[in-house]
Write a protein that holds these residues in place. Structure first.
Motif, PDB file in Angstrom:
ATOM      1  N   ALA A 286       0.869  -1.175   0.000  1.00 22.07           N
ATOM      2  CA  ALA A 286       0.000   0.000   0.000  1.00 22.07           C
ATOM      3  C   ALA A 286       0.904   1.222   0.000  1.00 22.07           C
ATOM      4  O   ALA A 286       1.737   1.375   0.890  1.00 22.07           O
ATOM      5  CB  ALA A 286      -0.910  -0.005   1.219  1.00 22.07           C
ATOM      6  N   VAL A 287       0.759   2.065  -1.002  1.00 16.19           N
ATOM      7  CA  VAL A 287       1.613   3.243  -1.160  1.00 16.19           C
ATOM      8  C   VAL A 287       0.795   4.482  -0.829  1.00 16.19           C
ATOM      9  O   VAL A 287      -0.177   4.807  -1.513  1.00 16.19           O
ATOM     10  CB  VAL A 287       2.174   3.350  -2.598  1.00 16.19           C
ATOM     11  N   LYS A 288       1.175   5.163   0.257  1.00 17.28           N
ATOM     12  CA  LYS A 288       0.490   6.388   0.667  1.00 17.28           C
ATOM     13  C   LYS A 288       1.202   7.574   0.038  1.00 17.28           C
ATOM     14  O   LYS A 288       2.370   7.839   0.328  1.00 17.28           O
ATOM     15  CB  LYS A 288       0.492   6.510   2.192  1.00 17.28           C
ATOM     16  N   ARG A 289       0.505   8.277  -0.838  1.00 16.32           N
ATOM     17  CA  ARG A 289       1.091   9.402  -1.581  1.00 16.32           C
ATOM     18  C   ARG A 289       0.538  10.709  -1.054  1.00 16.32           C
ATOM     19  O   ARG A 289      -0.659  10.979  -1.155  1.00 16.32           O
ATOM     20  CB  ARG A 289       0.767   9.257  -3.067  1.00 16.32           C
ATOM     21  N   LEU A 290       1.413  11.526  -0.497  1.00 16.89           N
ATOM     22  CA  LEU A 290       0.959  12.812   0.019  1.00 16.89           C
ATOM     23  C   LEU A 290       0.542  13.709  -1.122  1.00 16.89           C
ATOM     24  O   LEU A 290       1.021  13.584  -2.254  1.00 16.89           O
ATOM     25  CB  LEU A 290       2.069  13.469   0.832  1.00 16.89           C
ATOM     26  N   LYS A 291      -0.335  14.631  -0.836  1.00 18.99           N
ATOM     27  CA  LYS A 291      -0.835  15.535  -1.868  1.00 18.99           C
ATOM     28  C   LYS A 291       0.311  16.294  -2.524  1.00 18.99           C
ATOM     29  O   LYS A 291       1.286  16.668  -1.879  1.00 18.99           O
ATOM     30  CB  LYS A 291      -1.830  16.527  -1.251  1.00 18.99           C
ATOM     31  N   GLU A 292       0.167  16.539  -3.828  1.00 15.34           N
ATOM     32  CA  GLU A 292       1.237  17.207  -4.568  1.00 15.34           C
ATOM     33  C   GLU A 292       1.442  18.622  -4.065  1.00 15.34           C
ATOM     34  O   GLU A 292       2.563  19.098  -3.946  1.00 15.34           O
ATOM     35  CB  GLU A 292       0.903  17.209  -6.063  1.00 15.34           C
ATOM     36  N   GLU A 293       0.324  19.323  -3.788  1.00 12.51           N
ATOM     37  CA  GLU A 293       0.517  20.658  -3.236  1.00 12.51           C
ATOM     38  C   GLU A 293       1.024  20.530  -1.802  1.00 12.51           C
ATOM     39  O   GLU A 293       0.591  19.667  -1.062  1.00 12.51           O
ATOM     40  CB  GLU A 293      -0.777  21.474  -3.277  1.00 12.51           C
ATOM     41  N   ARG A 294       1.948  21.385  -1.434  1.00 13.63           N
ATOM     42  CA  ARG A 294       2.564  21.310  -0.107  1.00 13.63           C
ATOM     43  C   ARG A 294       1.615  21.896   0.930  1.00 13.63           C
ATOM     44  O   ARG A 294       1.600  23.104   1.165  1.00 13.63           O
ATOM     45  CB  ARG A 294       3.902  22.050  -0.094  1.00 13.63           C
ATOM     46  N   THR A 295       0.782  21.054   1.521  1.00 20.43           N
ATOM     47  CA  THR A 295      -0.123  21.524   2.547  1.00 20.43           C
ATOM     48  C   THR A 295       0.668  21.864   3.809  1.00 20.43           C
ATOM     49  O   THR A 295       1.695  21.248   4.088  1.00 20.43           O
ATOM     50  CB  THR A 295      -1.161  20.445   2.888  1.00 20.43           C
ATOM     51  N   PRO A 296       0.207  22.848   4.589  1.00 16.58           N
ATOM     52  CA  PRO A 296       0.932  23.212   5.810  1.00 16.58           C
ATOM     53  C   PRO A 296       1.085  21.999   6.725  1.00 16.58           C
ATOM     54  O   PRO A 296       0.126  21.315   7.041  1.00 16.58           O
ATOM     55  CB  PRO A 296       0.019  24.275   6.449  1.00 16.58           C
ATOM     56  N   GLY A 297       2.300  21.754   7.123  1.00 20.04           N
ATOM     57  CA  GLY A 297       2.571  20.631   7.998  1.00 20.04           C
ATOM     58  C   GLY A 297       2.739  19.313   7.275  1.00 20.04           C
ATOM     59  O   GLY A 297       3.053  18.303   7.894  1.00 20.04           O
ATOM     60  N   GLY A 298       2.526  19.288   5.956  1.00 22.45           N
ATOM     61  CA  GLY A 298       2.603  18.030   5.224  1.00 22.45           C
ATOM     62  C   GLY A 298       3.974  17.418   5.248  1.00 22.45           C
ATOM     63  O   GLY A 298       4.128  16.220   5.462  1.00 22.45           O
ATOM     64  N   GLU A 299       5.010  18.225   5.036  1.00 23.59           N
ATOM     65  CA  GLU A 299       6.374  17.708   5.026  1.00 23.59           C
ATOM     66  C   GLU A 299       6.785  17.254   6.422  1.00 23.59           C
ATOM     67  O   GLU A 299       7.399  16.188   6.590  1.00 23.59           O
ATOM     68  CB  GLU A 299       7.328  18.778   4.522  1.00 23.59           C
ATOM     69  N   LEU A 300       6.405  18.037   7.430  1.00 25.24           N
ATOM     70  CA  LEU A 300       6.701  17.647   8.803  1.00 25.24           C
ATOM     71  C   LEU A 300       5.950  16.361   9.161  1.00 25.24           C
ATOM     72  O   LEU A 300       6.479  15.484   9.839  1.00 25.24           O
ATOM     73  CB  LEU A 300       6.300  18.766   9.766  1.00 25.24           C
ATOM     74  N   GLN A 301       4.703  16.249   8.672  1.00 21.46           N
ATOM     75  CA  GLN A 301       3.915  15.048   8.905  1.00 21.46           C
ATOM     76  C   GLN A 301       4.632  13.822   8.347  1.00 21.46           C
ATOM     77  O   GLN A 301       4.717  12.782   8.994  1.00 21.46           O
ATOM     78  CB  GLN A 301       2.538  15.199   8.229  1.00 21.46           C
ATOM     79  N   PHE A 302       5.159  13.958   7.146  1.00 23.92           N
ATOM     80  CA  PHE A 302       5.862  12.847   6.513  1.00 23.92           C
ATOM     81  C   PHE A 302       7.084  12.438   7.343  1.00 23.92           C
ATOM     82  O   PHE A 302       7.298  11.267   7.639  1.00 23.92           O
ATOM     83  CB  PHE A 302       6.303  13.264   5.110  1.00 23.92           C
ATOM     84  N   GLN A 303       7.878  13.412   7.716  1.00 22.14           N
ATOM     85  CA  GLN A 303       9.093  13.112   8.473  1.00 22.14           C
ATOM     86  C   GLN A 303       8.738  12.473   9.819  1.00 22.14           C
ATOM     87  O   GLN A 303       9.393  11.522  10.260  1.00 22.14           O
ATOM     88  CB  GLN A 303       9.903  14.381   8.690  1.00 22.14           C
ATOM     89  N   THR A 304       7.681  12.975  10.461  1.00 24.22           N
ATOM     90  CA  THR A 304       7.271  12.419  11.748  1.00 24.22           C
ATOM     91  C   THR A 304       6.861  10.963  11.596  1.00 24.22           C
ATOM     92  O   THR A 304       7.232  10.108  12.404  1.00 24.22           O
ATOM     93  CB  THR A 304       6.100  13.236  12.329  1.00 24.22           C
ATOM     94  N   GLU A 305       6.070  10.670  10.563  1.00 27.89           N
ATOM     95  CA  GLU A 305       5.630   9.288  10.350  1.00 27.89           C
ATOM     96  C   GLU A 305       6.820   8.362  10.149  1.00 27.89           C
ATOM     97  O   GLU A 305       6.901   7.291  10.737  1.00 27.89           O
ATOM     98  CB  GLU A 305       4.705   9.206   9.133  1.00 27.89           C
ATOM     99  N   VAL A 306       7.748   8.785   9.304  1.00 30.38           N
ATOM    100  CA  VAL A 306       8.887   7.918   9.001  1.00 30.38           C
ATOM    101  C   VAL A 306       9.706   7.644  10.248  1.00 30.38           C
ATOM    102  O   VAL A 306      10.052   6.494  10.550  1.00 30.38           O
ATOM    103  CB  VAL A 306       9.771   8.552   7.904  1.00 30.38           C
TER     104      VAL A 306
END
Length: 628
Positions: free
Chosen positions: A331-351
């Motif tokens: 299952a590949v979770k793909r974050l939205k292409e537009e950089r939503t506020p907190g999206g990049e931080l969300q990704f790093q936190t999950e990883v």
């Protein structure tokens, strides 16, 4: 006698061997040889082991093998791969191995006693195979073992008493075998669920339905000492050889010093910009147990992120079903292409966070991909979907979840959350526990997923957020009113999830208004319990195939978890114990006393207010809206 020239040549040759074939490479080759021996003893109809090439320097680039930063094998994952054949004693040479997962295959023969040498092993999963013979007594040496599943095999003999010495053991499943004799009643076994020993007709004692009388009918198998490792044939070392060895060692150190210095610098150098490295530069970079996938690899797996492969959507993007080059589904979770506020931080936190949380009942992150334009997470594909989908969105051809499966899901989800709260450092709170986020693997085992809303929490402080995240109907009242979350927020969500399991209904359902029922599931359940209509609570799909006492105990746990005050709710570790039959009756009795006192107090207040209103006519004219 060796001439001076020959001594020099021998010393120089030994120097070259040590410089260009360092100890780490020798160890990697040893691990690779052990795994290649395993491959040679297995039948692989689907070519799952095709990448296991013995000509490579080490096995860290093979599929289904995970290494640490020192290129040592820490995980072998060959579950559900249609393999047959036998395991080999050489597996005992993988001294850094933490996870050996070879479940759901057709492997036969005995379990090697040499597995007792894997003292770093955390999980040993050999269930759903054709193993025969005894359970090796040497498994009692695995002091760090937390998960041991040998169920659904043909194992015989007694359960080794040495297993009771493993204090770290959290899950033990020896069910559906041919084991005999008495279950050891000391040590860690007392903490395990009784169902772990089911369907062993000749087994008696704790955790079985058969009491023991007299001595065990079978004697324990004689101890088997694993053979000592074979050393290469050597010869006597003369003084001349000693001199040559000394010269070689000195030269080796001289040549190796720069390499050692560079390696030390690499390990000391902080990796602050790890997440800014483009994925294309090195697709094989690993973070702990995580693989860094290339974007091309995931594009191929998902048919260029085709809409037909979308099977889920969330606040941060879409989830695609994919198939990797080795044939495994993901299952590949793909974050939205537009950089939503907190999206990049969300990704790093999950990883970072999911890589720390490793438990049988937590969704394991396989890897990630990060480029200047993409943020993707790769998970194992859960073939049975979520609990919510199985309860309310299953196709007509799919049978409903039976009661025993629901009971097992309740316990598995509780264990996963307990691990997040009590065994992660720092603690992790999920913040959106619900049936839709409890996934089911191929054996319908509960796997807590979607850590997108999880937050790390210090031991002493709760986490105050500027925006409340979660799902209406599952969210604890104190979180809605203050934005302050704690592990007790998860306990509340878990209690609602239990009610979903029992009733099959949604936590918030406007359709219940048609019957003048409460919209909120918790209020609806309480109303039916007050009217003593327990049969109306149970999911009709069960068709009365359930144990009433079991339903009552799960409802009791759910109500204890959903108390208004977070201080009154149990911890998830206490919930696990109550589900296993320890302490629920006492806790429920205490809760009932408090609840009865509260209801009497509310009724007294209600009676007093009616008397005041009836005896004081002026109160009927009181304006509550203030001056006009």
């Amino acid at each position: 006698m060796l001439t001076v020239e020959r001594r020099f040549v021998i010393a120089w040759f030994l120097c070259l061997v040590l410089v260009f074939h360092p100890l780490g490479t020798l160890l990697s080759n040893m691990e690779g040889d052990a795994l290649h021996t395993l491959r040679a003893n297995l039948n692989d109809p689907n070519n799952v082991l095709q990448s296991w090439d013995p000509t490579l320097v080490n096995p860290c680039k093979w599929f289904h093998v995970t290494c640490n930063n020192e290129s040592r094998v820490i995980r072998v994952d060959l579950g559900n791969a249609a393999l047959s054949g036998q395991l080999v004693p050489q597996l005992g040479q993988l001294k850094n191995l933490q996870y050996l997962e070879i479940y759901s295959n057709n492997i036969s023969g005995t379990i090697p006693f040499e597995l007792g040498n894997l003292t770093n092993l955390v999980s040993l999963d050999l269930y759903l195979n054709n193993f025969a013979g005894v359970i090796p007594d040497t498994l009692g040496n695995l002091a760090q073992l937390r998960f041991l599943r040998l169920n659904y095999n043909s194992l015989s003999g007694q359960i080794p008493k040495s297993l009771t010495n493993i204090n770290s053991l959290q899950v033990l499943d020896l069910s559906n075998n041919n084991l005999s004799g008495e279950v050891p009643s000391t040590g860690s076994f007392s903490l395990l669920t009784p169902i772990s020993f089911a369907n062993n007709p000749l087994l008696c004692g704790p955790g079985t339905t058969k009491p023991c009388s007299g001595s065990p009918p079978f004697s324990p198998p004689p101890p088997c000492n694993p053979p000592a490792p074979i050393s290469p044939q050597g010869c006597g070392i003369s003084s001349t050889g000693a001199i040559a060895g000394g010269v070689a060692a000195g030269a080796a150190l001289l040549f190796a010093a720069p390499a050692i210095g560079f390696a030390w610098w690499r390990r000391r150098k902080p990796q602050e910009h790890f997440f800014d490295v483009p994925a294309e530069e090195d697709p094989e970079v690993h973070l702990g147990q995580l693989k860094r996938f290339s974007l091309r690899e995931l594009q191929v797996a998902t048919d260029r992120f085709s809409n037909k492969n979308i099977f889920g959507r969330g606040g941060f993007g879409k989830v695609y079903k994919g198939r990797l080059a080795d044939g495994s589904l993901v299952a590949v979770k793909r974050l939205k292409e537009e950089r939503t506020p907190g999206g990049e931080l969300q990704f790093q936190t999950e990883v970072e966070m999911i890589s720390m949380a490793v438990h049988r009942n937590l969704l394991r992150l396989r890897g990630f991909c990060m480029t200047p334009t993409e943020r993707l997470l790769v998970y194992p594909y859960m073939v049975n979907g979520s609990v919510a989908s199985c309860l309310r969105e299953r196709p007509a051809s799919q049978p409903p979840l039976d009661w025993l499966t629901r009971r097992r899901i309740a316990l598995g989800a509780a264990r996963g959350l307990s691990y997040l709260h009590d065994h992660c450092d720092p603690k992790i709170i999920h913040r959106d526990v619900k049936a839709a986020n409890i996934l089911l693997d191929e054996h319908c085992e509960a796997v807590v997923g979607d850590f997108g809303l999880a937050k790390l929490m210090d031991y002493k402080d709760t986490h105050v957020t500027t925006a409340v995240r979660g799902t209406i109907g599952h969210t604890a009242p104190e979180y809605l009113s203050t934005g302050k979350s704690s592990e007790k927020t998860d306990v509340f969500g878990y209690g609602i999830m239990l009610l979903e399991l029992i009733t099959g209904q949604r936590a918030l359902d406007l359709a219940r208004l048609a019957n003048d029922d409460d919209v909120m599931l918790l209020d609806w359940v309480k109303a039916l319990l007050k009217e003593k209509r327990l049969e109306m609570l149970v999911d009709p799909d069960l068709q009365n195939h359930y144990l009433e006492a079991d339903v009552e105990s799960l409802i009791q746990v759910a109500l204890l978890c959903t108390q208004g005050s977070p201080l009154d709710r149990p911890k998830m570790s206490e919930v696990v114990r109550m589900l296993e039959g320890d302490g629920l009756a006492k806790r429920w009795e205490e809760w009932q006393k408090v609840e009865v006192a509260r209801q009497e107090f509310e009724m007294a207040l209600h009676r007093n207010s009616e008397w005041i209103i009836d005896s004081t006519d002026n109160l009927h004219a009181v304006e509550l809206s203030g001056p006009r």
